[in-house]
Design an enzyme around this catalytic site. Structure first.
Site, PDB file in Angstrom:
ATOM      1  N   ASN A  48     -44.509   3.825  30.022  1.00  0.00           N
ATOM      2  CA  ASN A  48     -44.683   5.270  29.899  1.00  0.00           C
ATOM      3  C   ASN A  48     -43.627   5.799  28.930  1.00  0.00           C
ATOM      4  OD1 ASN A  48     -46.717   5.121  31.844  1.00  0.00           O
ATOM      5  ND2 ASN A  48     -45.271   5.417  33.517  1.00  0.00           N
ATOM      6  N   HIS A 105     -38.372   1.020  30.167  1.00  0.00           N
ATOM      7  CA  HIS A 105     -38.738   0.027  31.182  1.00  0.00           C
ATOM      8  C   HIS A 105     -40.205  -0.342  31.047  1.00  0.00           C
ATOM      9  CE1 HIS A 105     -39.129   4.081  32.894  1.00  0.00           C
ATOM     10  NE2 HIS A 105     -40.184   3.631  33.562  1.00  0.00           N
TER      11      HIS A 105
END
Ligand code: AMP
Ligand code: ZN
Length: 107
Positions: free
Chosen positions: A86, A99
């Site tokens: 994201n 991440h």
């Protein structure tokens, strides 16, 4: 000390359920899993998001991505898995330390 949550997890000052660790990378179970297996792979060095990565980060990005299938298999995701990165508020990013989500059903 950084105020960043994942920098604190990388430094060990906030605990996590570690999946994998080396000098550059930490992988740990997501605290709010969306699948039976759901972990995050992060660089220990702070990068805000994928949109903030530069050409200097190419080797590190490759290392993070290459770890996904290996760690997924070790976590029991033998038949495949999903990945998500994201990026930015519009991409649903809530923690601004790059991440990779890896998640799926063991099988
Ligand atoms: P994102 O929306 O891509 O920024 O996702 C952030 C993820 O971090 C979410 O799936 C959260 O459940 C997860 N998360 C937040 N705090 C922690 C924590 N202390 N340990 C493990 N995972 C966390
Ligand atoms: Zn950070």
């Amino acid at each position: 000390m950084s105020a960043c949550l994942f920098c604190k997890i990388a430094a060990g000052t906030i605990p996590s359920k570690i999946v994998y660790e080396d000098e550059d990378v930490l992988a740990f179970h997501d605290i709010n899993p969306i699948a039976p297996v759901h972990f995050l792979i992060i660089p220990k060095r702070h990068i805000d998001s994928l949109a903030h990565a530069t050409a200097d980060d190419e080797a590190l990005l490759g290392k993070l991505l290459a770890l996904a299938p290996r760690l997924a298999a070790e976590q029991g995701l033998k038949n495949g898995f999903k990945t998500a990165i994201n990026t930015g508020r519009g991409g649903g990013q809530e923690v601004f330390h790059l991440h990779i989500h890896v998640f799926g059903h063991p099988g």
